[in-house]
Design a protein around this motif. Structure first.
Motif, PDB file in Angstrom:
ATOM      1  N   GLN A 281       0.446  14.330  11.047  1.00 51.11           N
ATOM      2  CA  GLN A 281       1.467  15.343  10.805  1.00 51.11           C
ATOM      3  C   GLN A 281       2.197  15.110   9.487  1.00 51.11           C
ATOM      4  OE1 GLN A 281       2.006  18.242  12.431  1.00 51.11           O
ATOM      5  NE2 GLN A 281       0.149  17.628  13.551  1.00 51.11           N
ATOM      6  N   ALA A 282       2.472  13.836   9.179  1.00 47.15           N
ATOM      7  CA  ALA A 282       3.109  13.518   7.898  1.00 47.15           C
ATOM      8  C   ALA A 282       2.180  13.863   6.735  1.00 47.15           C
ATOM      9  CB  ALA A 282       3.477  12.035   7.864  1.00 47.15           C
ATOM     10  N   PHE A 283       0.887  13.607   6.921  1.00 49.80           N
ATOM     11  CA  PHE A 283      -0.139  13.944   5.921  1.00 49.80           C
ATOM     12  C   PHE A 283      -0.142  15.451   5.685  1.00 49.80           C
ATOM     13  CE2 PHE A 283      -4.545  12.177   4.633  1.00 49.80           C
ATOM     14  CZ  PHE A 283      -4.709  13.119   3.628  1.00 49.80           C
ATOM     15  N   LEU A 284      -0.201  16.232   6.773  1.00 51.72           N
ATOM     16  CA  LEU A 284      -0.243  17.702   6.660  1.00 51.72           C
ATOM     17  C   LEU A 284       1.029  18.255   6.032  1.00 51.72           C
ATOM     18  CD1 LEU A 284      -1.913  18.748  10.035  1.00 51.72           C
ATOM     19  CD2 LEU A 284      -2.747  19.296   7.741  1.00 51.72           C
ATOM     20  N   ALA A 285       2.169  17.675   6.387  1.00 57.60           N
ATOM     21  CA  ALA A 285       3.431  18.161   5.826  1.00 57.60           C
ATOM     22  C   ALA A 285       3.454  17.980   4.307  1.00 57.60           C
ATOM     23  CB  ALA A 285       4.594  17.406   6.463  1.00 57.60           C
ATOM     24  N   GLN A 286       2.904  16.857   3.824  1.00 50.71           N
ATOM     25  CA  GLN A 286       2.868  16.626   2.379  1.00 50.71           C
ATOM     26  C   GLN A 286       1.875  17.569   1.701  1.00 50.71           C
ATOM     27  OE1 GLN A 286       5.003  14.880   0.857  1.00 50.71           O
ATOM     28  NE2 GLN A 286       4.178  14.909  -1.215  1.00 50.71           N
ATOM     29  N   ILE A 287       0.759  17.850   2.354  1.00 49.60           N
ATOM     30  CA  ILE A 287      -0.199  18.822   1.816  1.00 49.60           C
ATOM     31  C   ILE A 287       0.473  20.178   1.645  1.00 49.60           C
ATOM     32  CG2 ILE A 287      -2.264  20.183   2.374  1.00 49.60           C
ATOM     33  CD1 ILE A 287      -3.494  17.689   3.575  1.00 49.60           C
ATOM     34  N   GLN A 288       1.231  20.574   2.658  1.00 50.37           N
ATOM     35  CA  GLN A 288       1.903  21.884   2.597  1.00 50.37           C
ATOM     36  C   GLN A 288       2.937  21.923   1.489  1.00 50.37           C
ATOM     37  OE1 GLN A 288       3.206  22.158   6.656  1.00 50.37           O
ATOM     38  NE2 GLN A 288       1.112  22.415   7.431  1.00 50.37           N
ATOM     39  N   GLN A 289       3.620  20.798   1.255  1.00 48.19           N
ATOM     40  CA  GLN A 289       4.590  20.754   0.157  1.00 48.19           C
ATOM     41  C   GLN A 289       3.917  20.912  -1.204  1.00 48.19           C
ATOM     42  OE1 GLN A 289       7.330  17.502   0.050  1.00 48.19           O
ATOM     43  NE2 GLN A 289       7.996  17.756   2.172  1.00 48.19           N
ATOM     44  N   LYS A 290       2.666  20.412  -1.309  1.00 52.84           N
ATOM     45  CA  LYS A 290       1.936  20.450  -2.580  1.00 52.84           C
ATOM     46  C   LYS A 290       1.023  21.674  -2.702  1.00 52.84           C
ATOM     47  CE  LYS A 290       3.188  16.357  -4.249  1.00 52.84           C
ATOM     48  NZ  LYS A 290       3.861  16.173  -5.566  1.00 52.84           N
TER      49      LYS A 290
ATOM     50  N   TYR B  34       0.860  -1.181   0.000  1.00 49.88           N
ATOM     51  CA  TYR B  34       0.000   0.000   0.000  1.00 49.88           C
ATOM     52  C   TYR B  34       0.896   1.229   0.000  1.00 49.88           C
ATOM     53  CZ  TYR B  34      -3.725   3.252   1.124  1.00 49.88           C
ATOM     54  OH  TYR B  34      -4.621   4.298   1.072  1.00 49.88           O
ATOM     55  N   THR B  35       0.710   2.107  -0.968  1.00 44.54           N
ATOM     56  CA  THR B  35       1.608   3.238  -1.170  1.00 44.54           C
ATOM     57  C   THR B  35       0.837   4.546  -1.119  1.00 44.54           C
ATOM     58  OG1 THR B  35       2.883   1.812  -2.663  1.00 44.54           O
ATOM     59  CG2 THR B  35       3.439   4.161  -2.642  1.00 44.54           C
ATOM     60  N   PRO B  36       0.787   5.183   0.063  1.00 42.13           N
ATOM     61  CA  PRO B  36       0.126   6.484   0.150  1.00 42.13           C
ATOM     62  C   PRO B  36       1.011   7.580  -0.438  1.00 42.13           C
ATOM     63  CG  PRO B  36       1.020   5.873   2.282  1.00 42.13           C
ATOM     64  CD  PRO B  36       1.277   4.706   1.361  1.00 42.13           C
ATOM     65  N   LYS B  37       0.467   8.787  -0.523  1.00 39.73           N
ATOM     66  CA  LYS B  37       1.198   9.909  -1.105  1.00 39.73           C
ATOM     67  C   LYS B  37       2.135  10.575  -0.100  1.00 39.73           C
ATOM     68  CE  LYS B  37      -0.401   9.758  -5.282  1.00 39.73           C
ATOM     69  NZ  LYS B  37       0.490   9.455  -6.409  1.00 39.73           N
ATOM     70  N   PHE B  38       2.218  10.008   1.092  1.00 36.87           N
ATOM     71  CA  PHE B  38       3.168  10.492   2.089  1.00 36.87           C
ATOM     72  C   PHE B  38       3.685   9.286   2.852  1.00 36.87           C
ATOM     73  CE2 PHE B  38      -0.990  10.351   3.991  1.00 36.87           C
ATOM     74  CZ  PHE B  38      -0.775   9.826   5.252  1.00 36.87           C
ATOM     75  N   GLU B  39       4.854   9.432   3.468  1.00 37.16           N
ATOM     76  CA  GLU B  39       5.474   8.296   4.133  1.00 37.16           C
ATOM     77  C   GLU B  39       5.150   8.291   5.620  1.00 37.16           C
ATOM     78  OE1 GLU B  39       9.622   8.100   3.403  1.00 37.16           O
ATOM     79  OE2 GLU B  39       9.429   7.963   1.216  1.00 37.16           O
ATOM     80  N   PHE B  40       4.899   7.090   6.138  1.00 40.64           N
ATOM     81  CA  PHE B  40       4.754   6.923   7.577  1.00 40.64           C
ATOM     82  C   PHE B  40       5.129   5.494   7.927  1.00 40.64           C
ATOM     83  CE2 PHE B  40       0.678   5.570   5.899  1.00 40.64           C
ATOM     84  CZ  PHE B  40       0.318   4.496   6.684  1.00 40.64           C
ATOM     85  N   ALA B  41       5.462   5.278   9.191  1.00 37.62           N
ATOM     86  CA  ALA B  41       5.852   3.952   9.660  1.00 37.62           C
ATOM     87  C   ALA B  41       4.657   3.267  10.311  1.00 37.62           C
ATOM     88  CB  ALA B  41       7.006   4.062  10.654  1.00 37.62           C
ATOM     89  N   ASP B  42       4.645   1.943  10.266  1.00 35.61           N
ATOM     90  CA  ASP B  42       3.548   1.191  10.878  1.00 35.61           C
ATOM     91  C   ASP B  42       3.431   1.472  12.370  1.00 35.61           C
ATOM     92  OD1 ASP B  42       3.085   0.051   8.412  1.00 35.61           O
ATOM     93  OD2 ASP B  42       4.316  -1.713   8.821  1.00 35.61           O
TER      94      ASP B  42
END
Length: 372
Positions: free
Chosen positions: A244-253, A227-235
């Motif tokens: 936070q990883a989700f929000l950081a990727q949103i801000q980058q885009k 499963y490959t989301p648009k941002f990286e996170f660990a199990d």
């Protein structure tokens, strides 16, 4: 789990048809466009409240009718349950269980569990990422009925955020960073719930699918599902860390999203990567090998649902035996045995050996009428 009866009224091409199931295996034989797939679609609706073929209820109601109905009696481990779905061409559907109205979908889901395998499932390998996301969502809706509410919440937030981004791109509203950040936070909150559940599901399905894939392919091929989301996170990440990883990727885009007027990060854009011997499955080998992969995924789905709910789901095979060679047919039929109630549609009985035909209930369907 055992489906005892199915009563269709003004559903697809069925005006009024009652079907009783008296054997673990039921074979429905008939020419194309007679109603074989429609019957399986009705059963799958009971399990998922979704059609795998259309998105509008009006397409499920028989032409000329305003109301269609699916009624079923199913034996569960604890007690039998009667389920009714009433479909309307011009208004919302209604649900009932044991004669009592059920206002929430999540209270209806989980009463019937089913795995559907049709020729359309080859799109799991060859089709777009949306096909694979929909597959995961369909499994999750059965395993965690609350997932349907989480998915609705996310889609609502996504629609509103996209509408704002589109207005910003078109100059319809003045860009307000604070307003957009509120939608960012909601998208990350609701999206994290979906992403984590999908990721966990893939982790549980993968070893089961690998086992089936090796058995069917003779052990010569190694399957991997990621499963490959648009941002990286660990199990091991907490919910807050994933958000936070989700929000950081949103801000980058952010700049690209405003330029394109749409959301580019979230579970609506995620992918499920299927590889065989480290090669993308859609680029790998023959149609037979791709069918082997889909068959392994479906058998894994069946096994996982059985393990979690404690009894085997219904197995719905929509004209797929003709798509499989003799080896794959035998792998599938041997996996089913008599412990899984199976309903199979086919245009002819030549794919079945005598033992199977002797133990099966056989119906013939013609123009929306079923004959024993």
């Amino acid at each position: 789990m055992y489906l005892k009866s199915l009563h269709l009224r003004h559903f697809r091409n069925y005006s009024d048809q009652l079907v009783g199931f008296a054997a673990p295996k039921t074979i429905i034989v008939g020419n194309n466009a007679q109603g074989k797939s429609n019957l399986l679609e009705a059963v799958f609706l009971l399990a998922t409240l979704r059609s795998h073929r259309v998105s509008r209820d009006r397409d499920l109601v028989q032409d000329g009718a305003s109301l269609g109905e699916i009624q079923a009696i199913c034996d569960r481990a604890l007690s039998p349950v009667e389920l009714v779905i009433r479909l309307r061409s011009e208004s919302r559907r209604t649900l009932a269980m044991n004669g009592v109205s059920v206002p929430r979908h999540l209270d209806f889901l989980g009463q019937v569990n089913a795995v559907m395998f049709s020729s359309l499932d080859l799109d799991l390998v060859r089709g777009s990422p949306e096909c694979r996301r929909t597959w995961l969502d369909t499994v999750l809706v059965q395993l965690e009925p609350i997932y349907t509410s989480l998915l609705q919440q996310y889609n609502q937030v996504l629609r509103q955020r996209n509408a704002l981004l589109k207005s910003i791109r078109q100059g319809g509203v003045t860009f307000d960073p604070q307003q957009l950040s509120l939608w960012d936070a909601q998208l990350a909150t609701t999206g994290t719930r979906l992403t984590r559940r999908r990721s966990r599901l893939v982790q549980r399905l993968t070893p089961i699918a690998q086992k089936w894939h090796q058995a069917i392919s003779g052990g010569s091929e190694q399957l991997q599902i990621t499963y490959t989301p648009k941002f990286e996170f660990a199990d091991s990440d907490t919910v807050e860390q994933v958000q936070q990883a989700f929000l950081a990727q949103i801000q980058q885009k952010a700049i690209v999203e405003q330029r394109q007027g749409t959301s580019l990060v979230g579970p609506h854009r995620d992918e499920v990567n299927l590889t065989i011997n480290e090669t993308p499955a859609r680029e790998y080998g023959s149609q037979g090998q791709q069918r082997t992969l889909v068959l392994a995924l479906k058998l894994a789905e069946l096994e996982l649902i059985e393990a979690i709910i404690g009894e085997p789901p219904l197995l719905l095979l929509d004209d797929v035996l003709a798509e499989l060679d003799l080896l794959r047919q035998n792998q599938l039929l041997n996996a089913i045995e008599d412990r899984v109630q199976t309903i199979i549609t086919t245009t002819h009985l030549g794919s079945f050996d005598a033992k199977w035909l002797d133990s099966a209930q056989i119906f013939e369907v013609q123009a929306g009428k079923i004959h024993v």
